[in-house]
Design an enzyme around this catalytic site. Sequence first.
Site, PDB file in Angstrom:
ATOM      1  N   TYR A 150       0.846  -1.206   0.000  1.00 58.42           N
ATOM      2  CA  TYR A 150       0.000   0.000   0.000  1.00 58.42           C
ATOM      3  C   TYR A 150       0.877   1.249   0.000  1.00 58.42           C
ATOM      4  CZ  TYR A 150      -3.792   3.214   1.299  1.00 58.42           C
ATOM      5  OH  TYR A 150      -4.705   4.250   1.327  1.00 58.42           O
ATOM      6  N   LYS A 154       1.130   4.210  -2.898  1.00 57.48           N
ATOM      7  CA  LYS A 154       0.785   5.616  -2.660  1.00 57.48           C
ATOM      8  C   LYS A 154       2.006   6.527  -2.817  1.00 57.48           C
ATOM      9  CE  LYS A 154      -3.611   4.988  -1.904  1.00 57.48           C
ATOM     10  NZ  LYS A 154      -4.641   5.551  -2.786  1.00 57.48           N
TER      11      LYS A 154
HETATM   12  N1  LIG Z   1      -9.861   5.696   4.482  1.00 55.40           N
HETATM   13  C1  LIG Z   1      -8.624   6.062   4.701  1.00 55.40           C
HETATM   14  O1  LIG Z   1      -8.141   6.029   5.862  1.00 55.40           O
HETATM   15  C2  LIG Z   1      -7.768   6.566   3.577  1.00 55.40           C
HETATM   16  C3  LIG Z   1      -6.627   7.321   3.904  1.00 55.40           C
HETATM   17  C4  LIG Z   1      -5.815   7.792   2.878  1.00 55.40           C
HETATM   18  C5  LIG Z   1      -6.141   7.510   1.560  1.00 55.40           C
HETATM   19  N2  LIG Z   1      -7.249   6.771   1.275  1.00 55.40           N
HETATM   20  C6  LIG Z   1      -7.506   6.502  -0.139  1.00 55.40           C
HETATM   21  O2  LIG Z   1      -8.745   7.078  -0.479  1.00 55.40           O
HETATM   22  C7  LIG Z   1      -9.341   6.339  -1.557  1.00 55.40           C
HETATM   23  C8  LIG Z   1     -10.767   5.986  -1.162  1.00 55.40           C
HETATM   24  O3  LIG Z   1     -10.716   5.197   0.014  1.00 55.40           O
HETATM   25  P1  LIG Z   1     -11.960   4.963   0.986  1.00 55.40           P
HETATM   26  O4  LIG Z   1     -11.442   4.990   2.353  1.00 55.40           O
HETATM   27  O5  LIG Z   1     -13.098   5.814   0.591  1.00 55.40           O
HETATM   28  O6  LIG Z   1     -12.229   3.418   0.622  1.00 55.40           O
HETATM   29  P2  LIG Z   1     -13.557   2.554   0.471  1.00 55.40           P
HETATM   30  O7  LIG Z   1     -13.119   1.148   0.473  1.00 55.40           O
HETATM   31  O8  LIG Z   1     -14.578   3.008   1.433  1.00 55.40           O
HETATM   32  O9  LIG Z   1     -14.048   2.958  -0.997  1.00 55.40           O
HETATM   33  C9  LIG Z   1     -13.236   2.659  -2.106  1.00 55.40           C
HETATM   34  C10 LIG Z   1     -14.018   2.857  -3.374  1.00 55.40           C
HETATM   35  O10 LIG Z   1     -13.179   2.478  -4.473  1.00 55.40           O
HETATM   36  C11 LIG Z   1     -13.844   1.478  -5.242  1.00 55.40           C
HETATM   37  N3  LIG Z   1     -12.872   0.583  -5.865  1.00 55.40           N
HETATM   38  C12 LIG Z   1     -11.878  -0.117  -5.268  1.00 55.40           C
HETATM   39  N4  LIG Z   1     -11.218  -0.848  -6.182  1.00 55.40           N
HETATM   40  C13 LIG Z   1     -11.813  -0.593  -7.375  1.00 55.40           C
HETATM   41  C14 LIG Z   1     -11.591  -1.039  -8.698  1.00 55.40           C
HETATM   42  N5  LIG Z   1     -10.631  -1.923  -8.981  1.00 55.40           N
HETATM   43  N6  LIG Z   1     -12.392  -0.574  -9.680  1.00 55.40           N
HETATM   44  C15 LIG Z   1     -13.378   0.328  -9.418  1.00 55.40           C
HETATM   45  N7  LIG Z   1     -13.638   0.779  -8.180  1.00 55.40           N
HETATM   46  C16 LIG Z   1     -12.862   0.329  -7.180  1.00 55.40           C
HETATM   47  C17 LIG Z   1     -14.749   0.769  -4.239  1.00 55.40           C
HETATM   48  O11 LIG Z   1     -15.762   0.071  -4.898  1.00 55.40           O
HETATM   49  C18 LIG Z   1     -15.253   1.974  -3.439  1.00 55.40           C
HETATM   50  O12 LIG Z   1     -16.253   2.661  -4.145  1.00 55.40           O
HETATM   51  C19 LIG Z   1      -8.427   5.136  -1.792  1.00 55.40           C
HETATM   52  O13 LIG Z   1      -7.565   5.398  -2.872  1.00 55.40           O
HETATM   53  C20 LIG Z   1      -7.646   5.049  -0.488  1.00 55.40           C
HETATM   54  O14 LIG Z   1      -6.418   4.404  -0.653  1.00 55.40           O
HETATM   55  C21 LIG Z   1      -8.067   6.305   2.248  1.00 55.40           C
END
Ligand SMILES: NC(=O)c1ccc[n+]([C@@H]2O[C@H](COP(=O)([O-])OP(=O)(O)OC[C@H]3O[C@@H](n4cnc5c(N)ncnc54)[C@H](O)[C@@H]3O)[C@@H](O)[C@H]2O)c1
Length: 249
Positions: A150, A154
């Site tokens: 991961y 990133k």
């Molecule tokens: N939640 C956190 O703590 C956090 C922190 C930093 C960064 N992020 C990043 O933010 C982004 C969103 O994360 P989140 O927390 O909302 O996650 P989440 O799991 O709640 O939502 C992720 C979304 O991405 C979609 N998705 C995943 N893989 C996919 C694919 N192969 N094709 C199409 N859609 C796909 C899922 O269906 C969902 O709609 C991600 O890139 C994650 O790495 C999250």
Amino acid sequence: MDFTGKKVIVTGATRGIGYATAEAFLRAGARVAVNGRSQASVDAAMATLGSNTVSAPGDISKADVCQAMVTDAVEALGGLNVLVTNAGVFFRGSIEETDEAAWDYVLDANLKGLFFCSRAALPALKASKGNIVHVASESGLNGYAETTAYCASKGAVVNLTRSMAIELAPDVRVNCVCPGAVETDMARAGFAIDGDEEAGLDRQRSQYPVGRIGTPEEVAKAILYLASDDAGFINAAALPMEGGATAGG
Ligand SMILES: NC(=O)c1ccc[n+]([C@@H]2O[C@H](COP(=O)([O-])OP(=O)(O)OC[C@H]3O[C@@H](n4cnc5c(N)ncnc54)[C@H](O)[C@@H]3O)[C@@H](O)[C@H]2O)c1
């Protein structure tokens, strides 16, 4: 911020940060293409996001799907001003536990898909002098144990942002946000301690200088700012939004 008449694609918009971002763009007057892995998840999100949306299902971990999804979405929207590459996945495990399948699962969604969605969007973004906001992570700025794939994905997004921004200037701005822990399904499952999601979130909260974790709505606001004309002089930026966690201390 006013996005009246603007056309936006948000990948992974069916829940979490992506859903909040789609919601914020819609409130600001944009038309939004909603991407998610399946038609069913996209339909469910569109039912609550409202009518100014178009359906853009597709698994973005595959380059040919990125191309087809973005091409169809641009056609349905009638152009493109902003691409938000938010879709991503998380994997927690030691280096020994990170086998090829886990590596590909993380890198294909978080890095390859993000690149190929961007590549597919370039003709439309160059035509509109639009911009891209990638969703990276605090894990792209700091290294953390047991999340090597991961963090690698990133960290690569942060430097890919800089590289794309330089190559595409002055036509297309490219920036990324680097959120710390944000209260979503990903964080609940990913940080759970022996299956206890609330305990995992509490531990996260205690680790941030501001004493809490972020909300999807806060990340959405930063994304809208970077995508707006107000941020016209901001290019190649990786915006930390983690309550100061990467500042030292
Ligand atoms: N939640 C956190 O703590 C956090 C922190 C930093 C960064 N992020 C990043 O933010 C982004 C969103 O994360 P989140 O927390 O909302 O996650 P989440 O799991 O709640 O939502 C992720 C979304 O991405 C979609 N998705 C995943 N893989 C996919 C694919 N192969 N094709 C199409 N859609 C796909 C899922 O269906 C969902 O709609 C991600 O890139 C994650 O790495 C999250």
